[in-house]
Design an enzyme around this catalytic site. Structure first.
Site, PDB file in Angstrom:
ATOM      1  N   LYS A  97       0.803  -1.229   0.000  1.00 41.67           N
ATOM      2  CA  LYS A  97       0.000   0.000   0.000  1.00 41.67           C
ATOM      3  C   LYS A  97       0.833   1.276   0.000  1.00 41.67           C
ATOM      4  CE  LYS A  97      -4.136  -1.933   2.163  1.00 41.67           C
ATOM      5  NZ  LYS A  97      -5.096  -1.833   3.295  1.00 41.67           N
ATOM      6  N   ASP A 132      -9.659   2.884   2.013  1.00 39.66           N
ATOM      7  CA  ASP A 132      -9.655   2.330   3.368  1.00 39.66           C
ATOM      8  C   ASP A 132     -10.127   3.373   4.382  1.00 39.66           C
ATOM      9  OD1 ASP A 132      -8.736  -0.212   2.739  1.00 39.66           O
ATOM     10  OD2 ASP A 132      -6.633   0.343   2.953  1.00 39.66           O
ATOM     11  N   ALA A 157       2.011   0.950  11.745  1.00 40.81           N
ATOM     12  CA  ALA A 157       2.199   2.236  11.079  1.00 40.81           C
ATOM     13  C   ALA A 157       2.324   2.068   9.572  1.00 40.81           C
ATOM     14  CB  ALA A 157       3.438   2.937  11.641  1.00 40.81           C
ATOM     15  N   ALA A 160      -2.484   0.506   6.228  1.00 45.46           N
ATOM     16  CA  ALA A 160      -3.772   0.471   6.930  1.00 45.46           C
ATOM     17  C   ALA A 160      -3.750   1.381   8.147  1.00 45.46           C
ATOM     18  CB  ALA A 160      -4.106  -0.961   7.342  1.00 45.46           C
ATOM     19  N   VAL A 247      -8.663  -4.378  11.608  1.00 47.98           N
ATOM     20  CA  VAL A 247      -8.921  -4.191  10.175  1.00 47.98           C
ATOM     21  C   VAL A 247      -8.956  -5.529   9.450  1.00 47.98           C
ATOM     22  CG1 VAL A 247      -7.856  -1.908  10.209  1.00 47.98           C
ATOM     23  CG2 VAL A 247      -6.488  -3.887   9.508  1.00 47.98           C
ATOM     24  N   TYR A 249     -10.354  -9.038   8.342  1.00 50.64           N
ATOM     25  CA  TYR A 249     -11.707  -9.587   8.245  1.00 50.64           C
ATOM     26  C   TYR A 249     -11.714 -11.087   7.969  1.00 50.64           C
ATOM     27  CZ  TYR A 249     -11.425  -9.512   3.083  1.00 50.64           C
ATOM     28  OH  TYR A 249     -11.072  -9.726   1.773  1.00 50.64           O
TER      29      TYR A 249
END
Length: 303
Positions: A97, A132, A157, A160, A247, A249
């Site tokens: 990301k 997000d 950090a 996400a 976060v 799932y």
């Protein structure tokens, strides 16, 4: 690089072929998810079923760097391969990301401020977005009304963590403590989030103290995923007065959330964020608004 792009493009085509065959040989929308350990993701089902509900055909493939035995350095080639194959875009997850940002032609303001991208749209230019942020904020508003936000501790950090931190500021958090084993990365996140005067942000010097002082704790690390079992901190540190969010799932209830629930804490699983971010990403890919309730139904149906 050109040879590597060709090789990865062939591998993605192999994933795409059965999807297209099931759709009669073509799709209105081509999308993928790039990350590691993503074989159990329900994102493909959410996008494909929502597209079908709206009268579109969609093929969504998992570009799993673990399953395909790719190196992290192949992320640039994977992006170019997907674009060459005519993909509308890709979602990006752990661990890309942040590193993906430097590979794009443009990064949307919200993603630049957060310092992470989870959605890339292809066209004449590749543009990175962060959905997000919106997904976590919407999930928190709908499930955690009245939860105290005077002091929140974030574990992780990375991408996400950046999105969750920005969302918490938008939700009205007063103080945010960041815990990460990489002190430089934690300091970078704090510096980025501290550009707003809306909240006090700091690197937590002591994880135990940061948990004990918090009204709520959010896990944004991969610890708790099926591939990374465990908890990001000792669950014995929790107190019933606190709320705990994750976060992750899959599994739906991580070990951390199970401990918190059994202790009496309010809990927020990652499913809400997953659905919310997917709904917003769907809009970026297709130009059509997704229905959140329908997306939630698609998520459950994929179980």
């Amino acid at each position: 690089m050109p040879g590597r792009i060709d090789e990865i493009a062939r591998a993605i085509e192999a994933l795409l072929t059965p999807r297209l065959a099931a759709l009669g040989g073509r799709a209105d929308v081509l999308v993928g998810l790039i990350g590691r350990g993503i074989q159990l993701s329900r994102t493909p089902a959410m996008h494909e079923r929502e597209a079908s509900r709206l009268g579109l055909s969609c093929a969504y493939v998992l570009v799993d760097f673990d399953a395909m035995e790719l190196d992290d350095g192949d992320i640039a080639a994977a992006l170019r391969a997907a674009a060459r194959l005519g993909f509308n875009g890709v979602n990006v997850t752990y661990p890309f990301k942040q590193s993906v940002m430097a590979l794009l032609d443009e990064v949307a303001p919200e993603a630049m401020a957060i310092g992470a991208v989870n959605t890339v749209v292809f066209g004449q230019r590749s543009i990175g977005h962060n959905t997000d942020y919106w997904g976590f904020a919407e999930s928190f508003r709908s499930r955690m009304a009245g939860a105290r936000l005077d002091r929140v501790t974030i574990f992780g950090a990375g991408g996400a963590g950046s999105a969750v931190g920005a969302a918490l500021i938008g939700l009205g958090a007063g103080e945010i403590a960041v815990v990460d084993p990489d002190a430089a990365r934690a300091a970078e996140l704090v510096q980025r989030l501290a550009r707003t005067d809306a909240a006090r942000i700091e690197v937590a010097a002591d994880a135990h103290a940061a948990v004990m002082a918090a009204d709520g704790i959010v896990n944004t690390t991969p610890v708790g995923m099926t591939k990374h079992p465990g908890t990001p901190f000792a669950p014995e540190w929790l107190r019933p007065r606190q709320w705990v969010a994750d976060v992750i799932y899959f599994p739906r209830e991580t070990e951390l959330l199970r401990h918190a629930r059994e202790l009496g804490c309010r809990t927020l699983p990652g499913i809400g964020m997953a659905i919310g971010q997917a709904a917003r990403a769907f809009e970026h890919f297709t130009g059509r608004a997704a229905d959140m309730a329908a997306m939630a139904g698609h998520f459950e149906a994929a179980a």
